[in-house]
Design a protein around this motif. Structure first.
Motif, PDB file in Angstrom:
ATOM      1  N   VAL A 107      71.348 -67.143 -40.171  1.00 30.32           N
ATOM      2  CA  VAL A 107      69.965 -67.302 -41.493  1.00 30.32           C
ATOM      3  C   VAL A 107      71.510 -68.655 -42.125  1.00 30.32           C
ATOM      4  CG1 VAL A 107      70.127 -66.500 -43.444  1.00 30.32           C
ATOM      5  CG2 VAL A 107      68.931 -65.247 -41.375  1.00 30.32           C
ATOM      6  N   GLU A 108      72.963 -68.397 -41.497  1.00 31.46           N
ATOM      7  CA  GLU A 108      73.987 -68.958 -42.392  1.00 31.46           C
ATOM      8  C   GLU A 108      73.740 -70.380 -41.625  1.00 31.46           C
ATOM      9  OE1 GLU A 108      77.215 -67.125 -41.634  1.00 31.46           O
ATOM     10  OE2 GLU A 108      76.892 -64.785 -43.145  1.00 31.46           O
TER      11      GLU A 108
ATOM     12  N   ALA B  35      61.386 -69.106 -48.697  1.00 28.48           N
ATOM     13  CA  ALA B  35      61.301 -69.840 -49.239  1.00 28.48           C
ATOM     14  C   ALA B  35      62.200 -71.203 -48.845  1.00 28.48           C
ATOM     15  CB  ALA B  35      62.016 -69.133 -50.409  1.00 28.48           C
ATOM     16  N   TYR B  36      62.625 -70.942 -48.056  1.00 27.89           N
ATOM     17  CA  TYR B  36      63.372 -71.884 -47.138  1.00 27.89           C
ATOM     18  C   TYR B  36      61.635 -72.539 -46.302  1.00 27.89           C
ATOM     19  CZ  TYR B  36      66.433 -75.057 -44.809  1.00 27.89           C
ATOM     20  OH  TYR B  36      66.866 -75.853 -43.524  1.00 27.89           O
TER      21      TYR B  36
ATOM     22  N   HIS C 160      66.682 -60.803 -45.269  1.00 24.87           N
ATOM     23  CA  HIS C 160      66.421 -61.862 -45.652  1.00 24.87           C
ATOM     24  C   HIS C 160      65.412 -62.777 -45.902  1.00 24.87           C
ATOM     25  CE1 HIS C 160      71.027 -62.378 -45.371  1.00 24.87           C
ATOM     26  NE2 HIS C 160      70.391 -61.921 -44.348  1.00 24.87           N
ATOM     27  N   ASP C 161      64.500 -61.990 -45.609  1.00 24.55           N
ATOM     28  CA  ASP C 161      62.970 -62.942 -45.773  1.00 24.55           C
ATOM     29  C   ASP C 161      62.289 -63.775 -47.175  1.00 24.55           C
ATOM     30  OD1 ASP C 161      62.400 -60.618 -47.038  1.00 24.55           O
ATOM     31  OD2 ASP C 161      61.127 -59.438 -47.087  1.00 24.55           O
ATOM     32  N   LYS C 162      63.276 -62.726 -47.740  1.00 24.31           N
ATOM     33  CA  LYS C 162      62.191 -64.486 -49.404  1.00 24.31           C
ATOM     34  C   LYS C 162      63.191 -65.379 -48.979  1.00 24.31           C
ATOM     35  CE  LYS C 162      61.658 -59.881 -51.834  1.00 24.31           C
ATOM     36  NZ  LYS C 162      61.980 -59.093 -52.997  1.00 24.31           N
ATOM     37  N   ASP C 163      64.029 -64.826 -48.527  1.00 28.53           N
ATOM     38  CA  ASP C 163      65.308 -66.850 -47.884  1.00 28.53           C
ATOM     39  C   ASP C 163      64.394 -67.062 -47.825  1.00 28.53           C
ATOM     40  OD1 ASP C 163      67.088 -65.554 -50.721  1.00 28.53           O
ATOM     41  OD2 ASP C 163      68.368 -64.519 -48.910  1.00 28.53           O
ATOM     42  N   ILE C 164      64.373 -66.553 -46.372  1.00 29.00           N
ATOM     43  CA  ILE C 164      63.861 -67.622 -45.542  1.00 29.00           C
ATOM     44  C   ILE C 164      62.661 -68.048 -45.639  1.00 29.00           C
ATOM     45  CG2 ILE C 164      62.779 -67.201 -42.581  1.00 29.00           C
ATOM     46  CD1 ILE C 164      65.083 -65.082 -42.226  1.00 29.00           C
TER      47      ILE C 164
ATOM     48  N   ASN D 100      59.972 -74.091 -49.094  1.00 27.70           N
ATOM     49  CA  ASN D 100      59.868 -75.903 -50.182  1.00 27.70           C
ATOM     50  C   ASN D 100      61.127 -76.802 -49.379  1.00 27.70           C
ATOM     51  OD1 ASN D 100      59.300 -74.036 -52.157  1.00 27.70           O
ATOM     52  ND2 ASN D 100      61.142 -72.714 -52.225  1.00 27.70           N
TER      53      ASN D 100
END
Length: 1171
Positions: free
Chosen positions: A740-741, A777-778, A771-775, A781
């Motif tokens: 993720v990082e 969104a990535y 980290h599902d929401k961040d992933i 977008n």
């Protein structure tokens, strides 16, 4: 003494011989006379001295005393000897004398007779001095016949050879020296060749055979005349049973003579040739059979001796009567086995008969060619064998089964005798056979599948206890597969895995059923047992028959057999144990033949015989050997073994239980990256099936984390699976945090990172959820909504996923990650998230895969996005819990993938739809999508769809007879809605012709004489409803009228009776709503199709009548469109694709615009029409 001085001797005997003399005195005088006569030599006696004795002997011919008679006979024989060649008797006297002689010889059959020496003396005298030839001028035909009858009657095998030879010599003298042989004698001789005579009179049969061989030149014309008379007489009226039998017996006799004295028949063969040309079927049949046997004799010269007869016989292969063609074919087997040199004549003729219109003839050819090939596998060319293999697809089951089994047996024999030892010539000639047989699985016929599986286990894959040889054989077979054959092989593995699951459920239910003795929940247990049995038997042609046997088996309640069956499916058992269990099951159920016949099918499917623990060890060793070897052959074997290891890990991961330590060592210590990748992949598939067996030691997990951080998407994905499954989640969390990082726009690295994320999201959702929401969104977008690489003019519309650029792979993986939360089992499905995902998928489908505002996405990326969006929608629909996330018009949007411009999208989407329909994970109404393949340019794909729909219709009907399930024809309304809302629909004449093809395709696959009335009724019912989502329902009514028109034509062409349907029907409420009675009456009275150019053109060409009523209404042009002038408000794709440079001309383009698609389909339609 001067040798030239000659003093004739006188007979010393002076006594009188009178019948009045006492018998004792007479016999003594006769004995004296016999001794004196016997001592005299021919040419040395004074014949006048014999006169008195000669005359006296004539008077004693009729004496009643037995001893007197033989003494008189011996004396007379001596007299004839001394008088030779001029007998001192007239013809009548000679006849009387020889009658006496042959009556005396009758006593030779008793060697213990007191006077046997005298009888033998008489025989020897007649044989030595050929006295019997004196009968030729005596008009003694009856006497000659009696001689033959008596001699052949008294000859016995136990007689001394001297007696037998003397008897034969006399008969030979009669046949050889007489200028004319009585026909009755020939008849007697021929009779001794019969089977019955051979058994009852072996001595006589041997004598006759000797005579036939010694006197063949003399006897040929008599034998010919005999058979000519017999065949002509018996063939005059073959309607009489006795005459017919006589005719057949005469030809059987010819074959017996041919077997022992073939040269006697040289003049008979032309007669048989003439029989081949007569009109009567029986005569031709018998003649063809007879000549076939004669030509098949080993070392036979008949083909060269009578080339014209051979030619005439070969022409019988095309005889109008199928039985004669069968006989000809059957005869060729023995001919080719005994004389392989004739294969040049017969091979092509036999191959041509493989296409004979009669099933029995084709079966005969298969049997003959198969038998010959097993006898001499080099006799036929590869081309002929491949033509033979086409009978494995015969429309009739009997020849199909025979061809499959003969081919399998042939490969088994050739492999053991040649290929096993590395014979490359035979490898090239025969190695295609297993793959060819596996392709038969695509016929999807249960009987054929069972036979292929039987041959696979019995002949193609052996039960050789040498593990390496057995595995090498399997590898050699697989190495020769093409892609289609390999997929068929994989289907066998898949079927085995599925059947094992079902069989375990069946055994568990049998244990609960307890042979019918159930204390609690009897109805529930019986019901579950019936359901499992029906599932196991559902694919068979006669499911009821198999269901009955399974119920009988359950009633036996043999707990030992239950244990043995589980042993067959236990991956921890070695090969010998599996074979042992299999044999014991057969032994225990040996008397239950009907049960065993059915159970054997499933025992083959579930047993770890082809794949087993011992074979895995050999495969891994072959992989290692191939990677280290410089030999091309060993490298190819290693590559095939590696591929098989991966396949086994997918379907039977349990086989790797004993290999875990081996895999762990490879992962930790092996330097060869290829071996490491294979080990990690096999390990990941194993832990998916057995998560509790996942390695948990720090050394292995640390190494997997290291591998998961590499840039190889394949190894990162499988490493992540193992880490996500491990009981120690700290390593998984460590890896996930690192990935993720490190997320970045470097797509080479991002592909590997997303592979890790998708694996963790599936197998360790708790870790992913952090980290599902961040992933998400990535992904949305930075990956899906952006393009780093812009579309170029040279871009192809399709490349395989493995060849897709990393950015395209990231978009596909990203779409899968977004969907993963929806695939997790949950009591409270997240329908809102499903709706959000469907909104994204809907956008992809409606925009042809384009999600970026500037429309800069590469065509190849968009194609993969379209395909994966469609497959994702199918997956959600199959889960059943996200139905509310779908809009009714999604039924139309998703269906258009069936007509996607890219062939690979169409094919894979169709395959997935068919797969889900077969497993009943997709509602049956979605089968209507498949009818859109009516205009499929790839004929093979269209044929595949057509066969699937026909098969589904048949299967649904067989199941519905007991389970009252819906039939595929019940979804006609959904089909009509699909056509009416199709983007290509318009009132244009050419467009309506296209839709006529859709409806005909539907009727070709779904309609039968049984359901045609229902279809006619339900299509008429469409005029009582309206489109729920479109103000203009005229397209629905057009489809309704067109369907009824085509149904009427079909009924007329097929002589089907179109009756009034008595039942009630409904319409899908998600698409339609009912009209009011006033509106309904108006629509029913209106003929919409009549106002189109399509109908006018059709009437002018075919004179098809239109059903009218008194109130039939004509529509104005304005009423054929909606208020805004559009023909139809429905999902329409945006046009935009052109063929790009470098794209394969044979790959169908994606016609995204309606005009372009119509152009393509019109060309295809017109081409079919012209054909």
């Amino acid at each position: 003494m001067d040798p030239f001085d000659f003093n004739p001797q006188e007979l010393p005997f002076k006594d009188s011989l009178s019948a009045n003399t006492s018998t004792g005195v007479l016999c003594k005088r006769l004995e004296t006379l016999h001794k004196q006569l016997a001592s005299l030599e021919q040419g040395t006696v004074q014949k006048d001295s014999l006169k008195n004795a000669k005359n006296d002997l004539l008077k004693l011919i009729n004496h009643k005393d037995k001893f007197t008679k033989i003494l008189v006979s011996c004396c007379l024989a001596d007299v004839l000897k001394l008088y030779a060649p001029d007998p001192p008797f007239n013809n009548n006297q000679l006849k009387s004398i020889f009658t006496l002689f042959f009556k005396q010889l009758h006593y030779l059959k008793d060697a213990n007779n007191d006077f046997f020496s005298y009888y033998f003396y008489l025989l020897d005298s007649l044989s030595t001095y050929k006295s019997v030839l004196l009968l030729e001028n005596c008009n003694a035909d009856q006497l000659v016949l009696d001689i033959f009858v008596d001699f052949l009657d008294i000859i016995k095998p136990e007689m001394t050879l001297t007696v037998q030879v003397s008897l034969r010599d006399i008969l030979q003298q009669l046949l050889d020296e007489f200028s004319h042989i009585p026909p009755s004698v020939i008849e007697v001789l021929m009779g001794k060749f019969s089977k019955k005579s051979q058994i009852n009179s072996p001595g006589a049969f041997k004598i006759v055979c000797d005579l036939g061989t010694l006197l063949d030149d003399k006897l040929q014309r008599y034998v010919c005349q005999y058979f000519s008379d017999v065949m002509i007489a018996s063939s005059r009226d073959l309607s009489d049973d006795s005459t017919l039998e006589e005719f057949k017996e005469s030809h059987s006799l010819i074959l017996e003579i041919f077997e022992h004295c073939p040269t006697l028949l040289l003049n008979v063969v032309p007669q048989l040739e003439e029989e081949l040309k007569v009109e009567h079927n029986t005569i031709r049949h018998v003649a063809c059979t007879t000549l076939g046997v004669m030509f098949s004799k080993k070392g036979s010269i008949w083909v060269n001796t009578y080339p014209h007869v051979w030619k005439s016989w070969c022409e019988r292969r095309n005889d109008k009567h199928h039985a004669i063609r069968c006989t000809w074919v059957e005869s060729t087997a023995a001919i080719l086995m005994n004389d392989p040199s004739l294969s040049s004549n017969l091979e092509e003729l036999l191959c041509a008969k493989l296409m004979d219109p009669d099933e029995k003839v084709r079966s005969a050819v298969i049997k003959s060619m198969g038998t010959v090939a097993l006898h001499n596998y080099d006799i036929f060319s590869q081309k002929s064998l491949q033509e033979f293999s086409q009978r494995c697809r015969d429309k009739k089951m009997a020849p199909r089964m025979e061809a499959i089994e003969y081919l399998a047996k042939l490969f088994h024999k050739v492999y053991n005798l040649s290929i096993k030892d590395g014979d490359e010539v035979h490898m090239d000639k025969f190695i295609w056979i297993p793959g060819n047989l596996l392709e038969l699985l695509y016929l999807d016929d249960s009987e054929t599948t069972v036979m292929v599986e039987k041959c696979l286990h019995s002949y193609l894959v052996t039960t050789d206890t040498d593990h390496e040889q057995r595995t090498l054989r399997l590898i050699r077979i697989i190495k020769a597969f093409n892609e289609r054959q390999r997929n068929a092989f994989l289907s066998i593995m898949s079927r085995q895995a599925g059947t094992m699951t079902a069989m375990e459920a069946f055994i568990q239910q049998c244990e609960k059923f307890n042979g019918g003795v159930v204390k609690e929940d009897e109805k529930e247990i019986s019901s579950h047992l019936d359901l499992i049995i029906k599932h196991l038997c559902s694919k068979f042609t006669e499911p009821k028959k198999h269901e009955t046997q399974f119920l009988k088996f359950a009633s036996l309640n043999d707990r030992r057999v239950y244990k043995l069956i589980r042993g067959l499916m236990d991956p921890s058992n070695d090969f010998k144990t599996v074979l042992k269990y299999h044999k014991e099951i057969i032994t225990r159920l040996g008397k239950q033949t009907s049960i065993l016949e059915v159970l054997q099918i499933f025992l083959r499917r579930i047993s770890f015989i082809m794949f087993n623990r011992d074979g895995i060890e050999v495969l891994i060793e072959l992989v290692k050997r191939g990677r280290r070897s410089k030999s091309e052959d060993e490298k190819e074997v290693g590559e095939t073994a590696e591929s098989l290891v991966k396949d086994i890990s997918k379907y039977f991961p349990g086989l790797y239980k004993t290999q875990m330590e081996n895999f762990r060592q490879i992962i930790v210590n092996e330097e060869d990256e290829g071996l490491v990748i294979d080990a990690v992949e096999a390990l990941s598939k194993f832990v998916k099936a057995f998560p509790d067996k996942c390695p948990s030691d720090p050394e292995t997990l640390a190494r997997l984390v290291q591998l998961a951080k590499s840039e190889n998407p394949k190894i990162t994905k499988h490493s992540a699976v193992v880490l996500a499954t491990s009981s120690d989640q700290s390593y998984c969390e460590q890896l996930f945090q690192f990935v993720v990082e490190q997320l970045s726009g470097d797509f080479a690295t991002l592909t590997s990172q997303l592979s890790v994320i998708v694996s963790i999201a599936k197998f360790s959702y708790e870790v992913y959820q952090k980290h599902d929401k961040d992933i998400m969104a990535y992904i949305l977008n930075e990956i899906l909504m952006k393009n780093e690489r812009m579309a170029e003019e040279k871009d192809n519309e399709w490349v395989e996923y493995e060849e897709l650029e990393n950015e395209g792979k990231c978009k596909v993986i990203g779409l899968k990650i977004l969907m993963k939360p929806l695939l997790l089992p949950s009591e409270d499905p997240n329908v809102d998230f499903a709706k959000a995902f469907m909104k994204l998928a809907r956008s992809i489908l409606q925009s042809d895969g384009e999600l970026v505002a500037d429309a800069s996405t590469s065509p190849m990326f968009k194609t993969h996005l379209r395909l994966n969006a469609g497959l994702s929608c199918l997956k959600l629909q199959s889960l059943g819990c996200y139905t509310d996330a779908f809009e009714p018009l999604d039924f139309i949007r998703m269906s258009l993938l069936i007509q996607d411009p890219v062939y690979h999208v169409r094919e894979r989407f169709i395959d997935r739809v068919c797969s889900l329909l077969v497993t009943q994970k997709l509602p049956l109404k979605y089968s209507m999508w498949l009818v859109l393949a009516a205009h499929e340019p790839e004929i093979s794909l269209q044929k595949k769809v057509k066969e699937f729909l026909i098969r589904t219709r048949k299967h649904q009907r067989s199941v519905s007879l007991t389970d009252k399930q819906d039939l595929i024809e019940h979804y006609y309304s959904s089909f009509a809605y699909l056509l009416a809302n199709h983007p290509d629909f318009s009132m244009d004449k050419d467009d309506l012709k296209l839709f006529e093809t859709y409806i005909n395709f539907f009727l070709d696959t779904i309609s039968t004489s049984e359901n045609i009335s229902y279809l006619y009724h339900v299509s008429g019912q469409l005029k009582t409803i309206k489109d729920r989502f479109n103000e203009n329902s005229v397209p629905i009514y057009i489809i309704s009228e067109m369907t009824q028109l085509l149904i009427r034509e079909r009924c007329a062409n097929h002589n089907w009776i179109l009756q009034t349907y008595p039942g009630k029907t409904g319409v899908p409420r998600d698409f339609f709503e009912r009209l009011s009675s006033t509106e309904s009456n108006l629509v029913i009275k209106t003929v919409y199709l009549e106002q189109t150019e399509f109908m006018a053109d059709r009437i002018s060409k075919t004179k098809t009548p239109i059903r009218k009523t008194v109130l039939t209404k004509r529509l104005s042009p304005n009423e054929l469109t909606d208020s805004e002038g559009d023909e139809l408000q429905s999902p329409v794709r945006k046009p935009k694709h052109k063929r790009v440079k470098g794209q394969d001309e044979n790959t169908p383009l994606r016609r995204s615009s309606r005009a372009r698609r119509q152009s393509t389909i019109r060309e295809f339609y017109n081409e079919e029409d012209s054909n």
